[in-house]
Design a protein around this motif. Structure first.
Motif, short mmCIF file in Angstrom:
data_model
loop_
_atom_site.label_atom_id
_atom_site.label_comp_id
_atom_site.label_asym_id
_atom_site.label_seq_id
_atom_site.Cartn_x
_atom_site.Cartn_y
_atom_site.Cartn_z
N VAL A 6 14.31 -19.73 -8.27
CA VAL A 6 13.78 -19.62 -6.51
C VAL A 6 14.10 -18.86 -6.20
O VAL A 6 16.07 -18.54 -5.67
N ALA A 12 16.11 -25.07 -9.00
CA ALA A 12 15.24 -26.11 -9.91
C ALA A 12 14.85 -26.98 -8.45
O ALA A 12 14.29 -27.90 -8.44
N ALA A 13 15.52 -26.55 -7.16
CA ALA A 13 15.10 -27.36 -6.36
C ALA A 13 14.46 -26.36 -4.60
O ALA A 13 15.27 -24.91 -4.60
N VAL A 14 13.88 -26.86 -3.87
CA VAL A 14 13.46 -25.71 -2.81
C VAL A 14 14.00 -26.59 -1.64
O VAL A 14 14.27 -28.05 -1.34
N GLU A 15 14.60 -25.47 -0.52
CA GLU A 15 15.16 -26.46 0.93
C GLU A 15 14.53 -27.52 1.02
O GLU A 15 12.46 -27.84 1.29
N ALA A 16 14.58 -28.29 1.89
CA ALA A 16 13.16 -30.23 1.83
C ALA A 16 12.88 -29.45 3.62
O ALA A 16 11.16 -29.79 3.81
N ALA B 12 19.90 -31.75 0.65
CA ALA B 12 19.05 -30.59 1.27
C ALA B 12 17.54 -30.21 1.47
O ALA B 12 17.08 -29.48 1.18
N ALA B 13 17.72 -30.38 -0.44
CA ALA B 13 16.36 -29.77 -1.17
C ALA B 13 15.73 -30.77 -1.73
O ALA B 13 16.42 -32.23 -2.78
N VAL B 14 14.25 -30.63 -2.49
CA VAL B 14 13.25 -30.81 -2.79
C VAL B 14 13.21 -30.57 -4.20
O VAL B 14 13.71 -28.85 -4.05
N GLU B 15 12.52 -31.20 -5.73
CA GLU B 15 12.46 -30.72 -6.97
C GLU B 15 11.41 -29.31 -6.30
O GLU B 15 10.45 -29.93 -5.78
N ALA B 16 11.33 -28.20 -6.78
CA ALA B 16 10.91 -27.09 -7.13
C ALA B 16 9.22 -27.94 -7.40
O ALA B 16 7.89 -27.16 -6.71
#
Lengths: 279, 279
Positions: A6, A12-16, B12-16
């Motif tokens: 990312v 493994a995560a993207v900002e909400a 603050a994040a969501v799984e990609a």
């Protein structure tokens, strides 16, 4: 999932608050990886650039994407590389695109899908009830607004049906949920125009180029399901599978013919055709 | 951003790999928070339930959402609460909805937007070039496929223009980019039907209920821009702003009249009307 980056970091995560999640405000590409190489890279980047231009996203950083892709796919013999590019987080909530967006790029490497090898000998397909709406501002792009495809793909779970064809408002076949559609009549390919709806597949473009090299004619028009009785052959394409012949649409049989086989052979090296198979 | 919960945790994040990001496969709600209370909660939950039913998502966990909302909004005098509900991560890539999805819920609290108080006395609006495509399978829902609104809202940056009206394929006004549209003719409200495109706003529903209580008639039909010369009043609504009168469309002036003012008063308590203002 075999690996993920990312914005260049192994996360493994993207900002909400990312606009990709909030509004589907972005684009994606799905590439076959064969022998440690993403296939048809330039074609995918062409489409990504064009999509970014149409959505008003900053020009995608092709060199960075290439480096990150190379890092992820090293040693992957058969895999799928997915690239997502969004407009990033916003200036607070709201549809208005930020004046200076900081796009999010997300690359992920996935196992090659487990399609039955016999799909490359011919698949049964259905006609979906979910239609493709006419939206020239978005047609052709591989953007992240894909609820039509999700609803259409949710219409069946029978594994004997490999794909579903989607019609436009006028009842013309435009594409499969995740594939482009071609019919063959004599020495001519018929494939629907994608100026009002549908996704301009990279493998579709590659097939059209191969067809030209083989001296085949091309006609861009939609097909009514009732017309399928009159076509000689039909096939479906995408970047991962390459080309699947269609052997039946809504239980009406079609022949798997020589033009289809010739094109299948021509594109097989650029996709995840079964090892040692006919693809 | 004042606070956030992803599946109940302060993240603050969501799984990609979330399908909300991959395909816009989900729904959202945007609520005004006034005096520590999200407004029109039941109306928002009604729409969320109906959207989940239409998309084939599991029934939203209303009690959990209520608890999480209460936790986030405590002490917030004027704010915006956003709720996003997606189909969660998939069974690998692909459009097919998982048989047993584990939805992602994302609640976030935001500062109240800084609209100029005079917007509640009347706004100038434009006509957008980006059209709304006719898609009955998605019309009315507040789903995450919002590229049409993003493109339309990206057409102008002039702060003197508060909103843009979007037309359907036939050239009829359907809604604003983030608002519903109403016209007033005598004692009748005219508001476009949302069976083919557009979002069925919660504030729109509330306004229609208030109109009924006030003995106003309602006609559901789209309006050609050329018809606006013949209407007495026009206004825009959404859950956050409540109601903005329209004082000009594409530079053609409109009067801000008594029916608009009466309805604005009726709904002001449920939205973020300016403190001590006319809203």
């Amino acid at each position: 999932m075999l690996g993920q980056l990312v914005n260049g970091r192994a996360e493994a995560a993207v900002e909400a608050g990312d606009r990709g999640l909030a509004y589907g405000d972005g684009l994606f590409e799905t590439l076959a990886v064969v022998g440690g190489q993403p296939r048809l890279w330039d074609y995918h980047m062409d489409r990504l650039l064009e999509g970014a231009r149409r959505l008003g996203l900053p020009e995608p950083p092709l060199t960075t994407l290439r480096e990150e892709a190379r890092y992820l796919v090293q040693g992957a013999d058969r895999a799928v590389l997915k690239i997502v590019l969004t407009r990033g987080a916003g200036e607070g909530r709201g549809y208005r695109p930020p004046a200076r967006p900081l796009p999010t790029r997300l690359l992920s490497l996935h196992d090659a899908p487990l399609h039955p090898p016999e799909h490359w000998d011919g698949v049964d397909v259905r006609l979906c009830r979910t239609r493709l709406a006419a939206q020239p501002a978005l047609a052709g792009m591989k953007h992240l607004n894909r609820l039509e495809q999700v609803l259409a793909r949710g219409e069946w779970r029978d594994p004997a049906i490999a794909e579903g064809l989607m019609l436009d408002d006028n009842g013309l076949i435009i594409q499969g949920t995740a594939t482009n559609a071609f019919a063959v009549q004599g020495r001519t390919l018929i494939t629907p125009p994608l100026s009002l709806c549908g996704v301009a597949g990279v493998m579709r473009r590659y097939v059209l180029e191969q067809a030209e090299a083989l001296g085949l004619g091309v006609e861009h028009r939609g097909l009514y399901p009732e017309e399928l009785g009159g076509v000689a052959e039909m096939f479906l394409t995408n970047s991962v599978i390459g080309l699947w012949p269609v052997r039946a649409v809504a239980n009406r049989p079609l022949a798997v013919g020589p033009v289809t086989r010739r094109l299948q052979e021509a594109v097989a090296g650029e996709a995840l055709a079964p090892a040692g198979g006919r693809g």
